[in-house]
Design a protein around this motif. Structure first.
Motif, PDB file in Angstrom:
ATOM      1  N   MET A  66       2.124  -3.473  35.780  1.00  0.00           N
ATOM      2  CA  MET A  66       1.285  -2.590  36.531  1.00  0.00           C
ATOM      3  C   MET A  66       1.731  -1.176  35.124  1.00  0.00           C
ATOM      4  N   TYR A  67       3.112  -1.163  35.418  1.00  0.00           N
ATOM      5  CA  TYR A  67       3.328   0.269  33.661  1.00  0.00           C
ATOM      6  C   TYR A  67       2.707  -0.136  33.321  1.00  0.00           C
ATOM      7  N   LEU A  68       2.039  -1.168  32.356  1.00  0.00           N
ATOM      8  CA  LEU A  68       1.446  -0.876  31.599  1.00  0.00           C
ATOM      9  C   LEU A  68      -0.432  -0.537  31.571  1.00  0.00           C
ATOM     10  N   ARG A  69      -1.110  -0.992  32.960  1.00  0.00           N
ATOM     11  CA  ARG A  69      -2.206  -0.176  33.530  1.00  0.00           C
ATOM     12  C   ARG A  69      -1.535   1.056  33.615  1.00  0.00           C
ATOM     13  N   MET A  70      -0.760   1.389  33.876  1.00  0.00           N
ATOM     14  CA  MET A  70      -0.178   3.266  34.212  1.00  0.00           C
ATOM     15  C   MET A  70      -0.813   3.957  33.243  1.00  0.00           C
ATOM     16  N   TRP A  71       0.276   2.946  32.145  1.00  0.00           N
ATOM     17  CA  TRP A  71       0.995   4.030  30.770  1.00  0.00           C
ATOM     18  C   TRP A  71      -1.367   3.887  30.110  1.00  0.00           C
ATOM     19  N   SER A  72      -1.499   3.084  29.859  1.00  0.00           N
ATOM     20  CA  SER A  72      -3.194   3.003  29.896  1.00  0.00           C
ATOM     21  C   SER A  72      -3.988   3.844  30.531  1.00  0.00           C
ATOM     22  N   ASP A  73      -3.866   4.416  31.528  1.00  0.00           N
ATOM     23  CA  ASP A  73      -4.363   5.172  32.323  1.00  0.00           C
ATOM     24  C   ASP A  73      -4.702   6.369  31.777  1.00  0.00           C
ATOM     25  N   GLY A  74      -3.268   7.248  31.042  1.00  0.00           N
ATOM     26  CA  GLY A  74      -3.424   8.213  30.660  1.00  0.00           C
ATOM     27  C   GLY A  74      -2.678   9.236  31.323  1.00  0.00           C
ATOM     28  N   GLU A  75      -2.721  10.508  31.134  1.00  0.00           N
ATOM     29  CA  GLU A  75      -2.045  11.451  31.570  1.00  0.00           C
ATOM     30  C   GLU A  75      -1.226  11.391  33.537  1.00  0.00           C
ATOM     31  N   GLY A  76      -2.263  11.111  34.035  1.00  0.00           N
ATOM     32  CA  GLY A  76      -2.067  11.244  34.904  1.00  0.00           C
ATOM     33  C   GLY A  76      -1.580   9.652  35.674  1.00  0.00           C
ATOM     34  N   GLY A  77      -1.646   8.314  34.921  1.00  0.00           N
ATOM     35  CA  GLY A  77      -0.492   7.581  35.175  1.00  0.00           C
ATOM     36  C   GLY A  77       0.327   7.316  34.236  1.00  0.00           C
ATOM     37  N   ARG A  78       0.520   7.759  33.195  1.00  0.00           N
ATOM     38  CA  ARG A  78       2.138   7.983  32.514  1.00  0.00           C
ATOM     39  C   ARG A  78       3.320   9.363  33.673  1.00  0.00           C
ATOM     40  N   THR A  79       2.229  10.067  34.394  1.00  0.00           N
ATOM     41  CA  THR A  79       2.962  10.900  35.254  1.00  0.00           C
ATOM     42  C   THR A  79       3.899   9.759  36.223  1.00  0.00           C
ATOM     43  N   ASP A  80       2.605   9.199  36.981  1.00  0.00           N
ATOM     44  CA  ASP A  80       2.772   8.152  38.115  1.00  0.00           C
ATOM     45  C   ASP A  80       4.472   7.124  37.742  1.00  0.00           C
ATOM     46  N   ALA A  81       4.007   7.342  36.633  1.00  0.00           N
ATOM     47  CA  ALA A  81       5.667   5.856  35.953  1.00  0.00           C
ATOM     48  C   ALA A  81       6.382   6.448  36.180  1.00  0.00           C
ATOM     49  N   ALA A  82       6.278   8.485  35.554  1.00  0.00           N
ATOM     50  CA  ALA A  82       7.385   8.754  34.931  1.00  0.00           C
ATOM     51  C   ALA A  82       7.971   9.495  36.239  1.00  0.00           C
ATOM     52  N   SER A  83       7.414   9.709  37.344  1.00  0.00           N
ATOM     53  CA  SER A  83       7.899   9.329  38.427  1.00  0.00           C
ATOM     54  C   SER A  83       8.718   8.710  39.038  1.00  0.00           C
ATOM     55  N   ASP A  84       8.015   7.512  39.336  1.00  0.00           N
ATOM     56  CA  ASP A  84       8.770   5.898  39.936  1.00  0.00           C
ATOM     57  C   ASP A  84       9.502   5.383  39.332  1.00  0.00           C
ATOM     58  N   PHE A  85       9.952   5.655  37.925  1.00  0.00           N
ATOM     59  CA  PHE A  85      11.005   5.508  37.174  1.00  0.00           C
ATOM     60  C   PHE A  85      12.561   6.410  38.051  1.00  0.00           C
ATOM     61  N   ASN A  86      12.360   7.929  37.903  1.00  0.00           N
ATOM     62  CA  ASN A  86      13.110   8.567  38.323  1.00  0.00           C
ATOM     63  C   ASN A  86      13.118   8.597  39.935  1.00  0.00           C
ATOM     64  N   ILE A  87      12.226   8.011  40.587  1.00  0.00           N
ATOM     65  CA  ILE A  87      13.113   7.744  41.559  1.00  0.00           C
ATOM     66  C   ILE A  87      13.925   6.327  42.314  1.00  0.00           C
ATOM     67  N   ALA A  88      13.668   5.400  40.862  1.00  0.00           N
ATOM     68  CA  ALA A  88      14.049   4.361  41.159  1.00  0.00           C
ATOM     69  C   ALA A  88      15.879   3.980  40.578  1.00  0.00           C
ATOM     70  N   LEU A  89      15.212   4.813  39.437  1.00  0.00           N
ATOM     71  CA  LEU A  89      16.696   4.580  38.626  1.00  0.00           C
ATOM     72  C   LEU A  89      17.371   6.425  38.644  1.00  0.00           C
ATOM     73  N   GLY A  90      16.784   7.360  38.952  1.00  0.00           N
ATOM     74  CA  GLY A  90      17.427   8.893  38.842  1.00  0.00           C
ATOM     75  C   GLY A  90      16.957   9.144  37.771  1.00  0.00           C
ATOM     76  N   SER A  91      17.046  10.747  37.594  1.00  0.00           N
ATOM     77  CA  SER A  91      16.164  11.206  36.033  1.00  0.00           C
ATOM     78  C   SER A  91      16.639  11.078  35.163  1.00  0.00           C
ATOM     79  N   GLU A  92      18.205  11.031  34.707  1.00  0.00           N
ATOM     80  CA  GLU A  92      18.220  10.524  33.548  1.00  0.00           C
ATOM     81  C   GLU A  92      18.625   9.514  32.846  1.00  0.00           C
ATOM     82  N   ALA A  93      18.215   8.231  33.966  1.00  0.00           N
ATOM     83  CA  ALA A  93      17.832   6.780  33.629  1.00  0.00           C
ATOM     84  C   ALA A  93      16.310   6.808  33.398  1.00  0.00           C
ATOM     85  N   GLY A  94      15.483   7.297  34.096  1.00  0.00           N
ATOM     86  CA  GLY A  94      14.262   7.761  34.799  1.00  0.00           C
ATOM     87  C   GLY A  94      13.571   7.682  33.571  1.00  0.00           C
TER      88      GLY A  94
END
Length: 158
Positions: free
Chosen positions: A27-55
């Motif tokens: 899913m994260y490969l697909r999101m990254w490959s989907d362009g800027e919108g997908g990458r923004t969504d992936a970054a948001s997932d990481f921030n929510i799950a891990l906190g801002s620095e680890a995200g």
């Protein structure tokens, strides 16, 4: 589309059949490959799950890993769309590399990495795969896979 790229996109399974780390990798490969919108969504997932620095670190790892595949890949990785339930051959290879690396199977991860990128970049890809895989393990540690209702041999009553 060439025969080789069709092979890489051939459906070999379903995302629902993967373990959480493997499914997350796809899913994260697909999101990254989907362009800027997908990458923004992936970054948001990481921030929510891990906190801002680890995200932020997780997103940097994903970006490095996918950029390495895109820049030094033996050929482009064929991906299915974000909403597709299928698992493509290339996506499965990617997921298995991430899972193997996250389990400490470095030689297996290295072997798979050498199928994806040029041999001189395989060690870097395997290392990044371990980082991302361990991150995905942290994110999915409490995640319970849904059951199908089918009984396994150990629970079948005779």
């Amino acid at each position: 589309m060439s025969r080789q790229s069709m092979r890489g996109g051939a459906a070999v399974g379903r995302l629902a059949d993967l373990e959480p780390v493997e499914a997350g990798a796809v899913m994260y490969l697909r999101m990254w490959s989907d362009g800027e919108g997908g990458r923004t969504d992936a970054a948001s997932d990481f921030n929510i799950a891990l906190g801002s620095e680890a995200g932020r670190v997780a997103m940097l790892t994903l970006d490095r890993l996918c950029s390495l595949c895109a820049t030094y890949g033996r050929r482009p990785l064929i991906r299915h769309g974000l909403g597709c339930a299928c698992l493509g051959a290339d996506e499965n290879c990617f997921a298995q590399m991430i899972a193997a690396a996250s389990e400490g199977a470095r030689e297996d991860a290295m072997m798979i990495a050498s199928l994806i990128v040029r041999p001189d970049f395989a060690p870097a890809l395997a290392s990044l795969s371990e980082e991302l895989g361990l991150t995905l393990r942290r994110m999915t540690a409490g995640f319970k896979m849904p059951t199908t209702g089918h009984q396994t041999p150990s629970t079948v009553l005779h």
